[in-house]
Write an enzyme that holds these catalytic residues in place. Structure first.
Site, PDB file in Angstrom:
ATOM      1  N   CYS A  12       0.696  -1.038   0.282  1.00  0.00           N
ATOM      2  CA  CYS A  12       0.102   0.158   0.336  1.00  0.00           C
ATOM      3  C   CYS A  12       0.815   1.400  -0.093  1.00  0.00           C
ATOM      4  CB  CYS A  12      -0.816  -0.514   1.411  1.00  0.00           C
ATOM      5  SG  CYS A  12      -1.918   1.527   1.307  1.00  0.00           S
ATOM      6  N   CYS A  18       0.322   5.707   7.397  1.00  0.00           N
ATOM      7  CA  CYS A  18      -0.394   5.299   8.196  1.00  0.00           C
ATOM      8  C   CYS A  18      -0.204   4.679   9.168  1.00  0.00           C
ATOM      9  CB  CYS A  18      -1.537   4.672   7.653  1.00  0.00           C
ATOM     10  SG  CYS A  18      -2.969   3.287   7.811  1.00  0.00           S
ATOM     11  N   CYS A  21      -0.750  -1.225   8.666  1.00  0.00           N
ATOM     12  CA  CYS A  21      -1.130  -2.857   8.175  1.00  0.00           C
ATOM     13  C   CYS A  21       0.352  -2.809   8.510  1.00  0.00           C
ATOM     14  CB  CYS A  21      -0.953  -2.390   6.874  1.00  0.00           C
ATOM     15  SG  CYS A  21      -2.802  -2.921   6.754  1.00  0.00           S
ATOM     16  N   CYS A  95      -8.522   1.461   0.283  1.00  0.00           N
ATOM     17  CA  CYS A  95      -7.487   0.557   1.487  1.00  0.00           C
ATOM     18  C   CYS A  95      -7.931  -1.006   1.077  1.00  0.00           C
ATOM     19  CB  CYS A  95      -7.937   1.466   3.110  1.00  0.00           C
ATOM     20  SG  CYS A  95      -6.931   0.183   4.202  1.00  0.00           S
ATOM     21  N   GLN A 219     -18.253  -7.172  16.123  1.00  0.00           N
ATOM     22  CA  GLN A 219     -16.937  -7.817  15.445  1.00  0.00           C
ATOM     23  C   GLN A 219     -16.655  -6.449  13.963  1.00  0.00           C
ATOM     24  OE1 GLN A 219     -14.292  -8.995  16.585  1.00  0.00           O
ATOM     25  NE2 GLN A 219     -15.676  -9.876  18.693  1.00  0.00           N
ATOM     26  N   TYR A 248     -18.577  -8.744  29.835  1.00  0.00           N
ATOM     27  CA  TYR A 248     -17.807  -7.731  29.300  1.00  0.00           C
ATOM     28  C   TYR A 248     -19.083  -7.716  27.614  1.00  0.00           C
ATOM     29  CZ  TYR A 248     -13.586  -7.736  31.575  1.00  0.00           C
ATOM     30  OH  TYR A 248     -13.292  -8.359  32.507  1.00  0.00           O
ATOM     31  N   GLU A 269     -22.870  -5.460  30.747  1.00  0.00           N
ATOM     32  CA  GLU A 269     -22.060  -4.480  29.774  1.00  0.00           C
ATOM     33  C   GLU A 269     -21.920  -3.483  30.624  1.00  0.00           C
ATOM     34  OE1 GLU A 269     -19.787  -2.358  27.642  1.00  0.00           O
ATOM     35  OE2 GLU A 269     -20.038  -4.301  27.165  1.00  0.00           O
ATOM     36  N   CYS A 344      -8.141 -10.452  22.633  1.00  0.00           N
ATOM     37  CA  CYS A 344      -7.381  -9.648  20.941  1.00  0.00           C
ATOM     38  C   CYS A 344      -6.436  -8.835  21.306  1.00  0.00           C
ATOM     39  CB  CYS A 344      -8.608  -7.815  20.811  1.00  0.00           C
ATOM     40  SG  CYS A 344      -9.261  -7.350  22.027  1.00  0.00           S
TER      41      CYS A 344
END
Length: 407
Positions: A12, A18, A21, A95, A219, A248, A269, A344
């Site tokens: 890219c 940016c 990535c 993108c 997600q 959560y 939550e 994550c």
């Protein structure tokens, strides 16, 4: 498996500015190899790490695209991504990881601005109107939401603007005007009004339908989310007799996906808007065995522990910072038979699992998933179990505790 050497000629052009990535210069198989080694390095001390689950087509997977609008050094209108650590906008029209339809819609809006005399927000001088454009798309349904984030609720040429936008993009399902008149990095303001359509879109995960509003979490990569949730549900091995706590819980995605296999599901939550979406999603799917609470997950778990109640299975999917000591201590006291930890950030997951191991749990399974190709991020699902507690405690069935809202 997608081969980066086919149909991909060069990195890219924006990657140095940016910074989104970090792994784009590696063929995809090598990216997966790097992430597998990282998962083994960080999680391998807990047990065997399964092979990472990759994407079949790891391009344009982001169903949520946010573009900041502003002026460059020559006072020309630009839209794109904030450079890391600054509010300088890196101009981006296309993108490689964003949804292509969303990118086209954002480009159309930018080109329409002069025709409708719309000025972009100037952070230095405080003038202007349009600050951001947020586009969300349901990949399974094809529904598209456009959120115009503006500094003022006054939209003088709203009707002709909408008419032109919908003429260019009839696939748009709804448009929302969000008002953010505050200085700072927060994208969405607290006020909004629907100017076209219903104000929400829907998408489908594992056969369940979910409502998505402007501020609700959903997600980013639905194709990999189904693989992630399938792994989590497989680890839980529900039989239909369990009470499940979805900590959560957000808009209730994992809990609702588990609801057909459980006796009851309780979600907690802290974001009240997300809880409202979770209740709506439960109704949408006819899940009558689901309840959702607005509150802190740690405080809720403390309440369960104090009352001597416990769920059989806990799904926990905390933010990147991981869980906190309060929640983990209450989780150990409550002592569910199984914990399915969706993470994550494998570094904070390892930190939290260390605490759970000291509380009597053991790690049974570890499954990394590549949710964000071309980036360094690694998602992981872990199954933790512990021997049953004494009969007088383990025999009690949990009941909803605190301010629950039934769907």
């Amino acid at each position: 498996m997608f081969d980066m050497r086919e149909g991909y000629k060069a990195p890219c052009p924006h990657h140095r500015q940016c910074g989104g990535c970090q792994l784009q210069n590696l063929p995809y198989e090598q990216q997966l190899g790097y992430k597998q080694r990282e998962a083994v390095r960080i999680l391998g001390g807990f047990g065997h790490v399964e092979d990472i689950i990759g994407m079949d087509e790891p391009l344009h997977y982001r169903n949520k695209v946010h573009a900041a609008f502003g002026l460059d050094g020559r006072r020309r209108v630009v839209s794109g991504i904030y450079q890391p650590g600054s509010h300088a906008i890196v101009p981006v029209d296309e993108c490689m990881i964003e949804d292509e339809t969303a990118d086209r819609i954002i480009l159309s809006i930018r080109k329409m601005l002069p025709e409708f005399k719309i000025q972009v927000y100037d952070e230095l001088k405080g003038g202007g109107w349009l600050r951001h454009v947020l586009v969300k798309r349901g990949f399974a349904t094809g529904q598209i939401m456009v959120v115009l984030v503006a500094a003022s609720p006054i939209f003088k040429l709203q009707k002709p603007f909408l008419s032109k936008l919908l003429e260019l993009h009839p696939e748009i399902s709804t448009v929302i005007l969000n008002i953010n008149d505050r200085f700072g990095p927060v994208v969405l303001g607290k006020r909004e009004k629907v100017i076209y359509g219903s104000g929400y879109i829907e998408d489908v995960l594992l056969g369940m339908r979910f409502r998505i509003s402007p501020g609700s979490f959903y997600q980013i990569n639905p194709a990999q989310t189904e693989k992630l949730y399938s792994a989590a549900l497989g680890f839980a091995a529900l039989t239909g007799r369990e009470t499940v706590l979805d900590a959560y819980c957000g808009t209730g995605t994992i809990g609702l996906c588990a609801s057909s296999q459980a006796k009851q599901v309780i979600g907690v939550e802290i974001n009240r808007d997300a809880v409202k979406d979770a209740i709506a999603n439960a109704r949408l799917n006819g899940a009558k065995n689901c309840w959702f609470a607005a509150g802190d997950a740690g405080q809720y778990m403390e309440g369960l522990a104090a009352e001597g109640h416990r769920p059989d299975v806990v799904f926990m999917d905390p933010p990147r910072s991981g869980s906190d000591q309060r929640f983990l201590s209450s989780l150990i006291k409550t002592a569910p038979e199984k914990i399915v930890y969706i993470s994550c950030n494998i570094e904070t997951q390892a930190r939290d699992m260390d605490i759970l191991l000291r509380g009597g749990y053991r790690v049974e399974k570890l499954q990394p998933v590549d949710m964000f190709p071309f980036t360094r991020h690694i998602e992981s699902v872990a199954l933790l179990t512990r021997p049953p507690r004494p009969r007088d405690f383990a025999g009690q069935r949990p009941r909803p505790s605190g301010p629950l809202s039934r769907n």
